[in-house]
Motif scaffolding. Structure first.
Motif, mmCIF file in Angstrom:
data_model
loop_
_atom_site.group_PDB
_atom_site.id
_atom_site.type_symbol
_atom_site.label_atom_id
_atom_site.label_comp_id
_atom_site.label_asym_id
_atom_site.label_seq_id
_atom_site.Cartn_x
_atom_site.Cartn_y
_atom_site.Cartn_z
ATOM 1 N N GLY A 35 -5.078 -8.965 1.843
ATOM 2 C CA GLY A 35 -5.996 -7.995 2.429
ATOM 3 C C GLY A 35 -6.076 -8.138 3.940
ATOM 4 O O GLY A 35 -6.093 -7.132 4.667
ATOM 5 N N LEU A 36 -6.110 -9.360 4.429
ATOM 6 C CA LEU A 36 -6.153 -9.594 5.871
ATOM 7 C C LEU A 36 -4.875 -9.099 6.531
ATOM 8 O O LEU A 36 -4.906 -8.515 7.618
ATOM 9 C CB LEU A 36 -6.363 -11.083 6.154
ATOM 10 N N ARG A 37 -3.756 -9.311 5.871
ATOM 11 C CA ARG A 37 -2.477 -8.837 6.417
ATOM 12 C C ARG A 37 -2.458 -7.312 6.530
ATOM 13 O O ARG A 37 -2.009 -6.755 7.532
ATOM 14 C CB ARG A 37 -1.332 -9.327 5.542
ATOM 15 N N VAL A 38 -2.979 -6.633 5.507
ATOM 16 C CA VAL A 38 -3.063 -5.166 5.554
ATOM 17 C C VAL A 38 -4.017 -4.730 6.665
ATOM 18 O O VAL A 38 -3.736 -3.795 7.429
ATOM 19 C CB VAL A 38 -3.539 -4.615 4.192
ATOM 20 N N LEU A 39 -5.160 -5.397 6.760
ATOM 21 C CA LEU A 39 -6.159 -5.058 7.774
ATOM 22 C C LEU A 39 -5.582 -5.188 9.179
ATOM 23 O O LEU A 39 -5.761 -4.305 10.031
ATOM 24 C CB LEU A 39 -7.373 -5.971 7.613
ATOM 25 N N ASP A 40 -4.875 -6.285 9.448
ATOM 26 C CA ASP A 40 -4.301 -6.506 10.778
ATOM 27 C C ASP A 40 -3.203 -5.498 11.105
ATOM 28 O O ASP A 40 -3.091 -5.027 12.243
ATOM 29 C CB ASP A 40 -3.733 -7.928 10.880
ATOM 30 N N ALA A 46 -7.221 1.727 6.244
ATOM 31 C CA ALA A 46 -6.101 1.630 5.301
ATOM 32 C C ALA A 46 -6.361 0.607 4.199
ATOM 33 O O ALA A 46 -5.681 0.618 3.167
ATOM 34 C CB ALA A 46 -4.816 1.264 6.042
ATOM 35 N N LEU A 47 -7.342 -0.263 4.412
ATOM 36 C CA LEU A 47 -7.580 -1.337 3.443
ATOM 37 C C LEU A 47 -8.284 -0.799 2.203
ATOM 38 O O LEU A 47 -9.323 -0.146 2.297
ATOM 39 C CB LEU A 47 -8.425 -2.438 4.076
ATOM 40 N N SER A 48 -7.726 -1.061 1.049
ATOM 41 C CA SER A 48 -8.342 -0.698 -0.233
ATOM 42 C C SER A 48 -7.813 -1.646 -1.291
ATOM 43 O O SER A 48 -6.792 -2.327 -1.091
ATOM 44 C CB SER A 48 -8.009 0.747 -0.606
ATOM 45 N N MET A 49 -8.490 -1.682 -2.413
ATOM 46 C CA MET A 49 -8.017 -2.514 -3.520
ATOM 47 C C MET A 49 -6.639 -2.027 -3.981
ATOM 48 O O MET A 49 -5.763 -2.831 -4.305
ATOM 49 C CB MET A 49 -9.019 -2.468 -4.668
ATOM 50 N N ARG A 50 -6.454 -0.720 -3.984
ATOM 51 C CA ARG A 50 -5.160 -0.160 -4.395
ATOM 52 C C ARG A 50 -4.049 -0.583 -3.438
ATOM 53 O O ARG A 50 -2.948 -0.923 -3.861
ATOM 54 C CB ARG A 50 -5.262 1.363 -4.468
ATOM 55 N N ARG A 51 -4.365 -0.554 -2.128
ATOM 56 C CA ARG A 51 -3.341 -0.916 -1.134
ATOM 57 C C ARG A 51 -2.973 -2.399 -1.258
ATOM 58 O O ARG A 51 -1.799 -2.773 -1.140
ATOM 59 C CB ARG A 51 -3.863 -0.621 0.280
ATOM 60 N N VAL A 52 -3.951 -3.244 -1.482
ATOM 61 C CA VAL A 52 -3.680 -4.675 -1.652
ATOM 62 C C VAL A 52 -2.864 -4.905 -2.923
ATOM 63 O O VAL A 52 -1.906 -5.695 -2.929
ATOM 64 C CB VAL A 52 -5.001 -5.479 -1.689
ATOM 65 N N ALA A 53 -3.219 -4.212 -4.001
ATOM 66 C CA ALA A 53 -2.475 -4.337 -5.258
ATOM 67 C C ALA A 53 -1.022 -3.906 -5.065
ATOM 68 O O ALA A 53 -0.098 -4.525 -5.613
ATOM 69 C CB ALA A 53 -3.139 -3.499 -6.346
ATOM 70 N N GLN A 54 -0.820 -2.860 -4.281
ATOM 71 C CA GLN A 54 0.537 -2.389 -4.002
ATOM 72 C C GLN A 54 1.346 -3.468 -3.290
ATOM 73 O O GLN A 54 2.519 -3.708 -3.622
ATOM 74 C CB GLN A 54 0.457 -1.130 -3.138
#
Length: 244
Positions: A35-40, A46-54
């Motif tokens: 999640g932190l990697r997506v956030l940065d 853009a951060l969501s549970m779906r995006r992290v799962a992807q």
């Protein structure tokens, strides 16, 4: 063994198989790091549970065994970022220098993770690293002679200044991403140029000071403004510190 038959090679027309990738076992720590990697990389929106799962090559439902939802994920990410803050051994005799160093250290960490401040506003510190920082600040002020009530207010206002400054920076980062500009320098030069041009066009009889002193209004960059505001706060805290 010598009598074993030689292996038969694969036919040349058969596509070679890709080696199977071993998935890391899901855990709260892995979800937070992802999640932190997506956030940065992609920003707060853009951060969501779906995006992290992807990113983890799994379904969103599998994440809920470790994190209750996006709100908890943001709290965990925020506390994970605070783990990067380095704290000295408290020295009440040097409270002002240590409080300054503490604020600059948080500012450094927030600059490395610009969008995390959007997860910090209105968050009550409950994570291990949030509590670690609260204990440091609160204890430092009390041991330096400030009453617990006053120290509580100081800690609250100082935290709000640090998070608010970082939040403003995160808004500019989002605008920079959307603008397609090459980097912060190009973005801020364009931003300041627009402000300067607008203020110069104001009616002089109505806004004489804003129009005449626009160069002074835009002279200092974000780092200078942060440092100036921090010294204002520290001087105000010092004025309220009991004279021992």
């Amino acid at each position: 063994m010598a009598n074993e038959p030689s292996a038969v090679p694969a036919p040349p027309w058969r596509k070679p198989r890709r080696p199977a990738q071993v998935k890391r076992q899901l855990s709260q720590e892995l979800i937070v790091e992802t999640g932190l990697r997506v956030l940065d990389a992609e920003g707060f929106d853009a951060l969501s549970m779906r995006r992290v799962a992807q990113e983890l090559d799994t379904g969103p439902a599998s994440l809920y065994a470790h994190v209750s939802g996006k709100e908890e994920l943001l709290e965990l990410i925020y506390d994970r970022v605070l783990s990067e803050v380095r704290l000295p051994e408290p020295d009440p005799s040097r409270w002002k220098q240590q409080l300054r160093a503490y604020a600059l250290e948080i500012h450094r960490v927030f600059r490395e993770h610009p969008d995390v401040a959007r997860a910090a506003l209105a968050t009550i510190p409950t994570g291990e690293h949030s509590l670690r920082m609260g204990e440091f600040t609160y204890g430092l002020l009390i041991d330096a002679g400030m009453s617990p009530r006053q120290a509580s207010l100081v800690m609250d206002r100082l935290t709000l200044y640090l998070v608010g400054d970082a939040y403003e920076g995160s808004v500019h980062w989002a605008r920079m991403r959307a603008s397609g500009m090459s980097g912060p320098e190009e973005y801020f030069q364009s931003f300041v140029a627009q402000i300067t041009a607008y203020y110069r066009a104001l009616p002089g009889e109505r806004f004489p000071h804003l129009r005449e002193h626009v160069d002074d209004l835009t002279a200092d960059d974000g780092e200078d403004r942060f440092a100036y505001g921090l010294e204002l706060l520290l001087d105000g805290i010092e004025a309220r510190m009991p004279k021992l």
